[in-house]
Design an enzyme around this catalytic site. Structure first.
Site, PDB file in Angstrom:
ATOM      1  N   SER A  10     -17.122  74.389  26.309  1.00 25.03           N
ATOM      2  CA  SER A  10     -16.191  74.539  27.227  1.00 25.03           C
ATOM      3  C   SER A  10     -15.695  76.216  27.533  1.00 25.03           C
ATOM      4  CB  SER A  10     -14.791  73.750  27.139  1.00 25.03           C
ATOM      5  OG  SER A  10     -14.045  73.941  28.235  1.00 25.03           O
ATOM      6  N   SER A  12     -12.763  76.564  28.912  1.00 28.01           N
ATOM      7  CA  SER A  12     -11.215  76.393  29.028  1.00 28.01           C
ATOM      8  C   SER A  12     -10.331  76.546  27.958  1.00 28.01           C
ATOM      9  CB  SER A  12     -11.317  75.062  29.975  1.00 28.01           C
ATOM     10  OG  SER A  12      -9.804  74.662  29.958  1.00 28.01           O
ATOM     11  N   HIS A  14      -7.240  76.142  28.072  1.00 27.36           N
ATOM     12  CA  HIS A  14      -6.172  75.012  28.264  1.00 27.36           C
ATOM     13  C   HIS A  14      -6.939  73.721  27.502  1.00 27.36           C
ATOM     14  CE1 HIS A  14      -3.421  72.435  30.444  1.00 27.36           C
ATOM     15  NE2 HIS A  14      -4.370  71.507  30.359  1.00 27.36           N
ATOM     16  N   LYS A  15      -8.069  73.418  27.885  1.00 26.97           N
ATOM     17  CA  LYS A  15      -8.773  72.256  27.189  1.00 26.97           C
ATOM     18  C   LYS A  15      -8.950  72.753  25.564  1.00 26.97           C
ATOM     19  CE  LYS A  15     -11.656  70.165  30.415  1.00 26.97           C
ATOM     20  NZ  LYS A  15     -13.084  69.799  30.866  1.00 26.97           N
ATOM     21  N   ASP A  72     -17.074  65.810  29.664  1.00 29.65           N
ATOM     22  CA  ASP A  72     -17.614  65.858  31.181  1.00 29.65           C
ATOM     23  C   ASP A  72     -16.747  64.773  31.987  1.00 29.65           C
ATOM     24  OD1 ASP A  72     -19.245  67.279  32.958  1.00 29.65           O
ATOM     25  OD2 ASP A  72     -19.919  65.227  33.599  1.00 29.65           O
ATOM     26  N   SER A  73     -16.306  65.185  33.037  1.00 30.82           N
ATOM     27  CA  SER A  73     -15.419  63.997  33.485  1.00 30.82           C
ATOM     28  C   SER A  73     -15.428  64.376  35.059  1.00 30.82           C
ATOM     29  CB  SER A  73     -13.878  64.238  33.160  1.00 30.82           C
ATOM     30  OG  SER A  73     -13.345  65.533  33.517  1.00 30.82           O
ATOM     31  N   GLY A 155      -6.734  69.161  40.281  1.00 29.03           N
ATOM     32  CA  GLY A 155      -7.769  68.343  40.786  1.00 29.03           C
ATOM     33  C   GLY A 155      -7.251  67.204  41.770  1.00 29.03           C
ATOM     34  N   ASP A 157      -5.270  64.741  40.988  1.00 25.04           N
ATOM     35  CA  ASP A 157      -4.171  64.024  40.908  1.00 25.04           C
ATOM     36  C   ASP A 157      -3.224  63.851  41.806  1.00 25.04           C
ATOM     37  OD1 ASP A 157      -5.076  63.844  38.262  1.00 25.04           O
ATOM     38  OD2 ASP A 157      -3.773  65.393  37.453  1.00 25.04           O
ATOM     39  N   HIS A 182      -8.134  59.392  30.784  1.00 24.99           N
ATOM     40  CA  HIS A 182      -9.488  59.035  30.651  1.00 24.99           C
ATOM     41  C   HIS A 182     -10.207  60.094  29.458  1.00 24.99           C
ATOM     42  CE1 HIS A 182      -8.855  61.987  33.459  1.00 24.99           C
ATOM     43  NE2 HIS A 182     -10.039  62.588  33.550  1.00 24.99           N
TER      44      HIS A 182
END
Ligand code: IMP
Length: 198
Positions: A10, A12, A14-15, A72-73, A155, A157, A182
């Protein structure tokens, strides 16, 4: 005890923070491609979350030889034939903001009474011996409008109502969303599996 290293496919930060927090208690240090000086952006050409997740984890393992994982989402709306699904990040075309993509989805769904939707996440892991993946899902309802008030999430949300909370994900703090999301569900399965890895 020395920590074991996992590479996370990734870009990111944040992730990375979220993953490091989850994996550290299990004795793992999480590193990103950029920590290894690798610029990493493989094309996500598969038509499933699992396929795209494995594209990333396999490519990172190939490049680093370090046990690698990826996620992946996206969001799927059955009344739209599963759209946007794997196209969630690019829905409506290039160059749109998160809000414009969410509005695009609202407009496509129109007044359709079937407003079911779900977020999916697939976490995949590759280490040369094992190739495994874990699925997490959270079900909800697409609202009739966009929430400009909520301070949380990203996103889709602001248009995703989570019935057990009676609220949109944009209206619940991250700490609450992360208990039911998720991503959290897929990560929990991954962590359970990792904890039994010899
Ligand atoms: P990625 O797997 O991080 O690339 O996410 C794919 C896309 O799915 C994001 O850009 C968002 O549009 C959407 N998405 C995934 N998870 C969430 C979520 O928890 N909230 C809102 N949107 C999400």
């Amino acid at each position: 005890m020395t920590k074991k290293t996992l590479a996370f496919a990734s870009g990111s930060l944040h992730k990375w923070k979220e993953m490091q927090m989850l994996l550290s208690p299990y004795g793992y240090d999480v590193i990103l491609p950029k920590d290894l000086g690798i610029s990493f952006a493989p094309d996500e050409t598969e038509n499933s979350f699992t396929g795209n997740s494995f594209i990333k984890s396999k490519e990172l393992f190939r490049l680093t030889n370090i046990p690698s994982f990826a996620d992946d989402s996206g969001i799927s709306v059955p009344a739209l034939g599963g759209e946007p699904g794997v196209y969630s990040a690019r829905y409506g075309g290039p160059g749109l903001t998160d809000k414009e993509r969410a509005l695009f989805l609202l407009q496509k769904l129109g007044e359709n009474p079937n407003r079911e939707a779900y977020y999916s996440c697939v976490v995949s892991y590759v280490d040369g011996k094992n190739e495994v993946s874990f699925d997490g899902r959270v079900e909800g309802i697409i609202a009739s409008d966009y929430d400009d008030e909520g301070h949380y999430g990203f996103g889709y949300d602001p248009i995703f109502i989570y019935p057990p909370f009676g609220k949109r994900f944009s209206q619940v703090p991250e700490s609450e969303k992360n208990k039911v999301s998720h991503r959290k569900k897929a990560m929990k399965l991954f962590l359970d599996w990792l904890s039994h890895l010899k």
